[in-house]
Design a protein around this motif. Structure first.
Motif, PDB file in Angstrom:
ATOM      1  N   UNK A  24       4.312 -62.033  12.562  1.00 23.32           N
ATOM      2  CA  UNK A  24       4.768 -61.756  13.916  1.00 23.32           C
ATOM      3  C   UNK A  24       6.069 -62.498  14.238  1.00 23.32           C
ATOM      4  N   UNK A  25       6.235 -63.668  13.648  1.00 21.67           N
ATOM      5  CA  UNK A  25       7.463 -64.431  13.866  1.00 21.67           C
ATOM      6  C   UNK A  25       8.660 -63.689  13.271  1.00 21.67           C
ATOM      7  N   UNK A  26       8.476 -63.103  12.110  1.00 19.51           N
ATOM      8  CA  UNK A  26       9.557 -62.363  11.458  1.00 19.51           C
ATOM      9  C   UNK A  26       9.916 -61.131  12.275  1.00 19.51           C
ATOM     10  N   UNK A  27       8.903 -60.425  12.780  1.00 19.12           N
ATOM     11  CA  UNK A  27       9.155 -59.242  13.604  1.00 19.12           C
ATOM     12  C   UNK A  27       9.872 -59.653  14.888  1.00 19.12           C
ATOM     13  N   UNK A  28       9.444 -60.745  15.497  1.00 19.40           N
ATOM     14  CA  UNK A  28      10.093 -61.211  16.722  1.00 19.40           C
ATOM     15  C   UNK A  28      11.549 -61.590  16.453  1.00 19.40           C
ATOM     16  N   UNK A  29      11.827 -62.222  15.345  1.00 21.06           N
ATOM     17  CA  UNK A  29      13.199 -62.575  14.999  1.00 21.06           C
ATOM     18  C   UNK A  29      14.050 -61.339  14.729  1.00 21.06           C
ATOM     19  N   UNK A  30      13.473 -60.323  14.098  1.00 18.04           N
ATOM     20  CA  UNK A  30      14.209 -59.084  13.857  1.00 18.04           C
ATOM     21  C   UNK A  30      14.524 -58.350  15.162  1.00 18.04           C
ATOM     22  N   UNK A  31      13.569 -58.354  16.084  1.00 16.91           N
ATOM     23  CA  UNK A  31      13.811 -57.722  17.380  1.00 16.91           C
ATOM     24  C   UNK A  31      14.895 -58.484  18.132  1.00 16.91           C
ATOM     25  N   UNK A  32      14.823 -59.811  18.106  1.00 15.38           N
ATOM     26  CA  UNK A  32      15.856 -60.603  18.765  1.00 15.38           C
ATOM     27  C   UNK A  32      17.224 -60.370  18.132  1.00 15.38           C
ATOM     28  N   UNK A  33      17.293 -60.317  16.818  1.00 13.69           N
ATOM     29  CA  UNK A  33      18.567 -60.087  16.133  1.00 13.69           C
ATOM     30  C   UNK A  33      19.123 -58.704  16.476  1.00 13.69           C
ATOM     31  N   UNK A  34      18.250 -57.713  16.567  1.00 11.38           N
ATOM     32  CA  UNK A  34      18.701 -56.371  16.940  1.00 11.38           C
ATOM     33  C   UNK A  34      19.234 -56.321  18.360  1.00 11.38           C
ATOM     34  N   UNK A  35      18.528 -56.982  19.279  1.00 11.33           N
ATOM     35  CA  UNK A  35      18.974 -57.009  20.667  1.00 11.33           C
ATOM     36  C   UNK A  35      20.292 -57.768  20.797  1.00 11.33           C
ATOM     37  N   UNK A  36      20.429 -58.856  20.071  1.00  9.33           N
ATOM     38  CA  UNK A  36      21.667 -59.624  20.105  1.00  9.33           C
ATOM     39  C   UNK A  36      22.827 -58.808  19.542  1.00  9.33           C
ATOM     40  N   UNK A  37      22.581 -58.080  18.458  1.00  9.37           N
ATOM     41  CA  UNK A  37      23.628 -57.242  17.868  1.00  9.37           C
ATOM     42  C   UNK A  37      24.035 -56.121  18.830  1.00  9.37           C
ATOM     43  N   UNK A  38      23.058 -55.536  19.524  1.00 10.32           N
ATOM     44  CA  UNK A  38      23.377 -54.478  20.487  1.00 10.32           C
ATOM     45  C   UNK A  38      24.205 -55.038  21.645  1.00 10.32           C
ATOM     46  N   UNK A  49      29.555 -55.684  24.283  1.00  7.42           N
ATOM     47  CA  UNK A  49      30.641 -56.589  24.658  1.00  7.42           C
ATOM     48  C   UNK A  49      31.942 -56.186  23.976  1.00  7.42           C
ATOM     49  N   UNK A  50      31.853 -55.927  22.684  1.00  3.61           N
ATOM     50  CA  UNK A  50      33.060 -55.588  21.931  1.00  3.61           C
ATOM     51  C   UNK A  50      33.656 -54.262  22.395  1.00  3.61           C
ATOM     52  N   UNK A  51      32.809 -53.321  22.775  1.00  3.43           N
ATOM     53  CA  UNK A  51      33.296 -51.998  23.152  1.00  3.43           C
ATOM     54  C   UNK A  51      33.875 -51.968  24.567  1.00  3.43           C
ATOM     55  N   UNK A  52      33.289 -52.725  25.488  1.00  2.00           N
ATOM     56  CA  UNK A  52      33.703 -52.615  26.878  1.00  2.00           C
ATOM     57  C   UNK A  52      34.590 -53.762  27.347  1.00  2.00           C
TER      58      UNK A  52
END
Length: 74
Positions: free
Chosen positions: A2-16, A21-24
């Motif tokens: 669950x920790x790995x899944x939570x980190x992947x979700x956080x990384x995806x949200x941070x990347x989005x 930010x970069x686009x606008x």
């Protein structure tokens, strides 16, 4: 696991968020910096407009449409 899944979700949200930010906001940073440093008057910068197409100069707007009653009588 669950920790790995939570980190992947956080990384995806941070990347989005970084992509948004970069686009606008990234293209506007030089102007924002100029306004904050006082090099550009925000009142004057708000009056600038980009005219993509002037409607007054198009051929369609120069044509005068006759009313339907006049067209039927002619």
């Amino acid at each position: 696991m669950m920790t790995i899944v939570a980190l992947l979700v956080f990384a995806g949200a941070f990347a989005a968020a970084a992509m948004v930010f970069a686009y606008t906001l990234l293209p506007a940073l030089p102007r924002i910096g100029a306004i904050l440093s006082g090099r550009e008057d925000p009142v004057l910068s708000a009056t600038h407009q980009l005219v993509v197409r002037d409607r007054r100069s198009s051929a369609r707007s120069r044509m005068v449409a006759a009313p339907v009653a006049f067209r039927a009588a002619a």
